[in-house]
Design a protein around this motif. Structure first.
Motif, PDB file in Angstrom:
ATOM      1  N   GLU A  69       0.934  -5.975   3.150  1.00  0.00           N
ATOM      2  CA  GLU A  69       0.374  -6.773   4.243  1.00  0.00           C
ATOM      3  C   GLU A  69       1.477  -7.474   5.026  1.00  0.00           C
ATOM      4  OE1 GLU A  69      -2.478  -9.362   2.363  1.00  0.00           O
ATOM      5  OE2 GLU A  69      -3.932  -7.748   2.088  1.00  0.00           O
ATOM      6  N   ALA A  70       2.474  -8.006   4.302  1.00  0.00           N
ATOM      7  CA  ALA A  70       3.589  -8.694   4.967  1.00  0.00           C
ATOM      8  C   ALA A  70       4.383  -7.707   5.824  1.00  0.00           C
ATOM      9  CB  ALA A  70       4.498  -9.362   3.944  1.00  0.00           C
ATOM     10  N   ALA A  74       4.773  -7.963   9.798  1.00  0.00           N
ATOM     11  CA  ALA A  74       6.100  -7.996  10.413  1.00  0.00           C
ATOM     12  C   ALA A  74       6.221  -6.918  11.482  1.00  0.00           C
ATOM     13  CB  ALA A  74       7.184  -7.813   9.347  1.00  0.00           C
ATOM     14  N   ALA A  75       5.670  -5.739  11.221  1.00  0.00           N
ATOM     15  CA  ALA A  75       5.699  -4.669  12.224  1.00  0.00           C
ATOM     16  C   ALA A  75       4.880  -5.069  13.444  1.00  0.00           C
ATOM     17  CB  ALA A  75       5.171  -3.373  11.614  1.00  0.00           C
ATOM     18  N   GLU A  80       4.735  -7.045  19.056  1.00  0.00           N
ATOM     19  CA  GLU A  80       4.362  -8.091  20.011  1.00  0.00           C
ATOM     20  C   GLU A  80       5.600  -8.677  20.681  1.00  0.00           C
ATOM     21  OE1 GLU A  80       1.893 -11.111  18.221  1.00  0.00           O
ATOM     22  OE2 GLU A  80       0.487  -9.621  17.478  1.00  0.00           O
ATOM     23  N   ALA A  81       6.642  -8.920  19.883  1.00  0.00           N
ATOM     24  CA  ALA A  81       7.880  -9.487  20.425  1.00  0.00           C
ATOM     25  C   ALA A  81       8.524  -8.529  21.431  1.00  0.00           C
ATOM     26  CB  ALA A  81       8.859  -9.810  19.295  1.00  0.00           C
ATOM     27  N   GLU A  82       8.515  -7.239  21.113  1.00  0.00           N
ATOM     28  CA  GLU A  82       9.093  -6.260  22.031  1.00  0.00           C
ATOM     29  C   GLU A  82       8.292  -6.206  23.333  1.00  0.00           C
ATOM     30  OE1 GLU A  82      11.515  -3.710  23.846  1.00  0.00           O
ATOM     31  OE2 GLU A  82      11.925  -4.781  21.990  1.00  0.00           O
TER      32      GLU A  82
END
Length: 170
Positions: A69-70, A74-75, A80-82
């Motif tokens: 899940e982590a 993170a993916a 989202e950040a990209e």
């Protein structure tokens, strides 16, 4: 130091070994006519060891699920950040072009444009001098020229000129 997964598997294997050894002892005692109390106590010990092994396996499976899940989260955050970086890059490119156009309207020299941009980014005049390999005094003179050509009183008004209409999205 072993990983969390190795530790869980080691615990489960240790409990399984204890259960197997106690089971062999119970079988041998039963075949040799051991008393019921002794057989009962060993059976309880075997059950407790089996419960411990089960708990270790459940803990290991839970840790694997949590790690998966982590990793997925993170993916997702990375994606989202990209996406945000791409969207922000487009907006910042537009803002950069608008700032450059305003510098042209003010007829700033190349050096004054560079100083003005570094002032907008928040650098001190000393740091700007270091970056541009000029003296602090030269940077202050160029900054005064920027403020005079723009009709502004100083750094705060320069920043406000470009940022005052920026609002957070609603």
């Amino acid at each position: 130091m072993p990983s969390e997964g190795v530790r869980h598997v080691t615990y489960a294997a240790s409990f399984a070994l204890i259960v197997a050894l106690i089971a062999l002892d119970v079988a041998e005692d039963a075949l040799s006519g051991g008393d019921a109390l002794h057989l009962g106590l060993e059976t309880v010990a075997m059950a407790i060891a089996a419960l411990g092994g089960g708990a270790a396996v459940r803990s290991w499976l839970g840790a694997r699920r949590d790690a998966a899940e982590a990793t997925a989260r993170a993916a997702q955050l990375g994606a989202e950040a990209e996406r945000w970086r791409q969207e922000a890059a487009q907006a910042l490119a537009g803002l950069g072009a608008a700032i450059d156009q305003q510098f042209e309207r003010w007829a700033l020299t190349a050096a004054e444009r560079e100083v003005a941009l570094l002032l907008l980014k928040g650098f001190s005049t000393q740091r700007i001098g270091e970056l541009r390999q000029t003296s602090d005094r030269t940077v202050r003179q160029q900054a005064r020229a920027v403020y005079a050509k723009a009709g502004l009183a100083g750094r705060a008004e320069l920043a406000a000129f470009f940022l005052e209409d920026l609002l957070l999205p609603q």
